[in-house]
Enzyme design. Structure first.
Site, PDB file in Angstrom:
ATOM      1  N   ASP A   1       0.875  -1.162   0.000  1.00  0.00           N
ATOM      2  CA  ASP A   1       0.000   0.000   0.000  1.00  0.00           C
ATOM      3  C   ASP A   1       0.918   1.218   0.000  1.00  0.00           C
ATOM      4  OD1 ASP A   1      -2.060   1.769   0.019  1.00  0.00           O
ATOM      5  OD2 ASP A   1      -3.186   0.795   1.621  1.00  0.00           O
TER       6      ASP A   1
HETATM    7  C1  BGC Z   1      -5.027   3.242  -0.112  1.00  0.00           C
HETATM    8  C2  BGC Z   1      -5.058   2.261  -1.265  1.00  0.00           C
HETATM    9  C3  BGC Z   1      -4.819   2.989  -2.555  1.00  0.00           C
HETATM   10  C4  BGC Z   1      -3.503   3.733  -2.480  1.00  0.00           C
HETATM   11  C5  BGC Z   1      -3.143   4.496  -3.727  1.00  0.00           C
HETATM   12  C6  BGC Z   1      -3.796   4.109  -0.140  1.00  0.00           C
HETATM   13  O1  BGC Z   1      -3.922   5.115   0.792  1.00  0.00           O
HETATM   14  O2  BGC Z   1      -5.108   2.561   1.105  1.00  0.00           O
HETATM   15  O3  BGC Z   1      -6.281   1.568  -1.278  1.00  0.00           O
HETATM   16  O4  BGC Z   1      -4.862   2.088  -3.615  1.00  0.00           O
HETATM   17  O5  BGC Z   1      -3.565   4.650  -1.412  1.00  0.00           O
HETATM   18  O6  BGC Z   1      -3.952   5.594  -3.891  1.00  0.00           O
END
Ligand code: BGC
Length: 722
Positions: free
Chosen positions: A233
């Site tokens: 993530d």
């Molecule tokens: C989220 C993800 C997301 C990523 C990219 C993170 O903060 O938890 O679900 O895909 O950001 O935007």
């Protein structure tokens, strides 16, 4: 390209080039290796459509018009359809649009289990049940990947809350982990064939999930055989050595210091330092690059024979509308006031700010720059045409605090989060008096208009100020003084139709008994408002069923009653396997609406349940199940028969029953259809912490045919001797 050729390619890469392939060099992309024809790997959010493009090194919109896209029903709405075919169609559309936008991986679907209704991201997930989520996630993933785009199921694992999501250490039993929180990920890997999976921010057994060997190396790769890409993530990696030595392949993050990412320069420096040994570094890095090359090859990124995709194809809108239609859940229709008869509604009053609100731009990384979004107000106008007078009154005041999610979530570590939250609180308090006055004014105006309309529809619920990434809700209460509005409205117009748009359950106790007609419409995507109008006026016979229990109050929820939420440095899942209906059912706690619940404008009778156990030569068995579904009402509709399994004499504590099968089928008025399904051994297994494996005990089991978790219509006992 054959595996040998891929190995040749790998052998030609320098360590620096390999390192460039395993970390972000833009916010959503890694670097390629031009001299060898390896392209960069481009990702994009997310579950409700392909997100707008950002500047490569800044969270700033490109600000051009080419990234308007289809806005899909949120995952909870999709789950409410209980329709595997629609999950596949929705995935197909998402993959096609991702490819059309030039992406290699779409960061979807979200498949964490709804442990508490307060989780801010519930709307991105598929409800509370591991079986339902698994059954929908697999076709969704397959649909995406038919387009030469990788899916990326997220967030692996145990990311069931937003509070302290960056570091909370989740304490959960091995059994609950295996029975509740992992099955959907396993299904996405083994049945969906997902090529991507995203490590979660939180910790498990003290280690961040993005470099958690137990989750990634032992379970995901070792047991399930996953050979795709594990992406972190954004900002989920916290240690170079742990990331190097574990099965994560690609580090993505939120800052523009791309060289400073743990798997960038710090890794190169570690390699040069000789600790660990260069050979080990090379071997570990090779594993990561091998996974990336393997996926690139499968997506035809290396041979030029790739599908081009497309987006905003008007021919796809029918599938989106159908998904929105099938997601609408009719919760109450006590006096059969619904569907409304349009010939009798000359003057329609629509109340509620949600009727006029577009939800696509909110929610966090699931935000969408929608080509369009049909709000309920627009949908009713489109459906009813010019002969119906539609009066709109907002009814409550939503001052739209704006989309502050990113500031309060992803930067949680640098302290900025706290100050922004403080600022938000201040704004809310400063505003309190003004907002109360505005609410009172809007309410007065709405109620005054309610007496002389032929029909009144109130569209309220939540917004993405509440259903959002980066924050959990503080309570299950409806915001913006809606309880008062709805309650006072029902006093003067008991026939008012109450519609809730939301992604997670709310407390309706203040007015639920007074409401005769109640509809749950989720965030239904770009066609959602029209599908809602069709449902209320009878062009669509509702067939959505809740993918999650609507509890009476938040104190009733298992996480609050038996477990802990939100915890602090750690959170203990003390309710164990008793998540959702497994808890309400077993502990006999009443609900507002049970899991699986949903009414129709017709009636279904479900009977004739039979289960026949068939043993194979290897001692394994399966159960052939059959039953009949009759439409005894006066119009055609979709039924959702559900099959639960109960262990009559469990050797360890089990839930009263568990969902193990369901079907969605169209039945004409007066028609009876026979449904068959097969349950395999896994439907009768539980996870034994002693044996570290799923086991099935011989004995008597009850098959329960049901309309929802509380309405069992037929039973059949079977004996398993295996
Ligand atoms: C989220 C993800 C997301 C990523 C990219 C993170 O903060 O938890 O679900 O895909 O950001 O935007």
């Amino acid at each position: 390209m054959t595996d040998d050729k891929l190995e040749d390619l790998l052998a030609q890469l320098t360590l620096e080039e390999k390192i460039d392939m395993i970390h972000g060099s833009e916010l959503f992309s890694t670097k390629g290796v031009e001299r060898l024809g390896i392209p960069p790997f481009k990702t994009s959010d997310g579950p409700r459509g392909v997100r707008k493009d950002f500047k490569p090194d800044r969270w700033e919109d490109i600000g051009l018009s080419y990234d308007f896209v289809s806005y899909l029903p949120c995952n909870t709405a999709l789950a409410a359809t209980w329709n595997r075919g629609l999950a596949h169609e929705t995935g197909k559309l998402l993959g096609k649009e991702a490819r059309g936008r030039g992406k290699d991986m779409i960061l979807a679907p979200g498949i964490n289990i709804m442990r508490t209704p307060l989780c801010g991201r519930s709307f991105e997930y598929m409800g509370e049940d591991p079986y339902l989520t698994s059954e929908l996630a697999a076709p969704f993933v397959r649909g995406i990947e038919e387009n030469d785009v990788a899916a990326c199921v997220k967030h692996y694992a145990l990311n069931n809350q937003e509070t302290r999501r960056m570091d909370v250490d989740v304490k959960v039993s091995e059994r609950a982990l295996r029975e509740i929180y992992l099955p959907a990920f396993k299904a996405a890997v083994q049945k969906g064939g997902t090529k991507g999976i995203m490590g979660a921010y939180n910790r498990y057994h003290g280690t961040h999930c993005c470099h958690n060997k137990e989750l990634i190396d032992d379970i995901l790769r070792g047991e399930w055989g996953f050979d795709g890409i594990v992406v972190s993530d954004w900002g989920g990696v916290h240690d170079t050595k742990e990331a190097l030595m574990s099965g994560i392949d690609m580090e993505m993050s939120v800052t523009d210091n791309f060289d400073g990412y743990y798997l960038a320069k710090p890794l190169l420096e570690m390699a040069q330092s000789g600790e660990p040994d260069m050979e080990i570094v090379q071997e570990q890095v090779d594993k990561k690059v091998r996974h990336i090359l393997h996926v690139m090859n499968e997506l035809h990124m290396l041979d030029g024979e790739r599908k081009a995709g497309s987006y905003n194809d008007y021919r796809d809108k029918e599938a989106l509308r159908q998904t929105a239609r099938e997601s609408v859940v009719l919760l109450k229709n006590e006096k059969n006031l619904l569907p409304l008869d349009r010939s009798r509604v000359k003057k329609l009053l629509i109340i509620g700010e949600n009727a006029n609100r577009q939800h696509a731009p909110g929610g966090g990384s699931a935000e969408i720059k929608a080509l369009y979004e049909i709000t309920p107000l627009l949908g009713f106008h489109m459906l009813l045409g010019g002969n119906t007078q539609i009066v709109y009154k907002p009814g409550y005041y939503n001052n739209d605090l704006g989309n502050i999610w990113a500031d309060t979530s992803q930067s949680a570590e640098n302290g900025q989060a706290k100050s922004l939250e403080g600022q938000l609180k201040k704004e809310q308090t400063q505003d309190a008096e003004y907002r109360a006055a505005m609410n009172a004014k809007y309410r007065r105006e709405a109620l005054a208009a309610a007496t002389d309309a032929d029909a009144v529809i109130c569209v309220g619920g939540l917004t993405h100020d509440y259903d959002t990434e980066g924050r959990d809700r503080e309570s299950m209460k409806l915001p913006y003084e809606q309880d008062t509005l709805i309650s006072e409205l029902l006093d003067i117009r008991p026939d008012a139709v109450i519609v809730l748009q939301l992604g997670s359950p709310v407390d309706m106790s203040r007015w639920l008994d007074k409401a005769d007609s109640l509809v749950c419409a989720w965030y239904g995507g770009m066609e959602g408002g029209y599908a809602l109008a069709e449902t209320i006026f009878g062009d669509n016979n509702p067939s959505g069923h809740l993918p999650e229990t609507f509890p009476l109050s938040e104190e009733d929820c298992p996480a609050a009653a038996l477990g802990e939420f939100p915890g602090e440095d750690s959170v203990t899942y003390g309710e164990d396997i008793f998540v959702g209906y497994r808890y309400y059912d077993t502990y006999q706690v009443g609900t507002a609406f049970p899991f699986g619940y949903g009414l129709s404008y017709t009636d279904f009778v479900m009977t004739g349940l039979r289960g026949d156990v068939v043993y194979g030569a290897d001692g394994d068995f399966y159960v052939n199940v059959s039953f009949c579904v009759s439409n005894t009402g006066s119009r055609a509709g979709y039924a959702v028969p559900q099959l639960y399994v109960e262990d009559k004499r469990p050797k360890i504590k089990k839930a009263a029953k568990e969902l193990k099968g369901f079907e969605k089928l169209y039945v004409e008025a007066g028609e009876t259809k026979t449904v068959t399904m097969t349950l395999d051994k896994s439907a009768f297994c539980y996870y034994s912490e002693e044996r570290h494996d799923f086991v099935c005990d011989a004995g008597s089991y009850m098959l329960l045919l049901a309309k929802d978790a509380e309405d069992v219509t037929d039973l059949a006992e079977i004996e398993i001797t295996a």
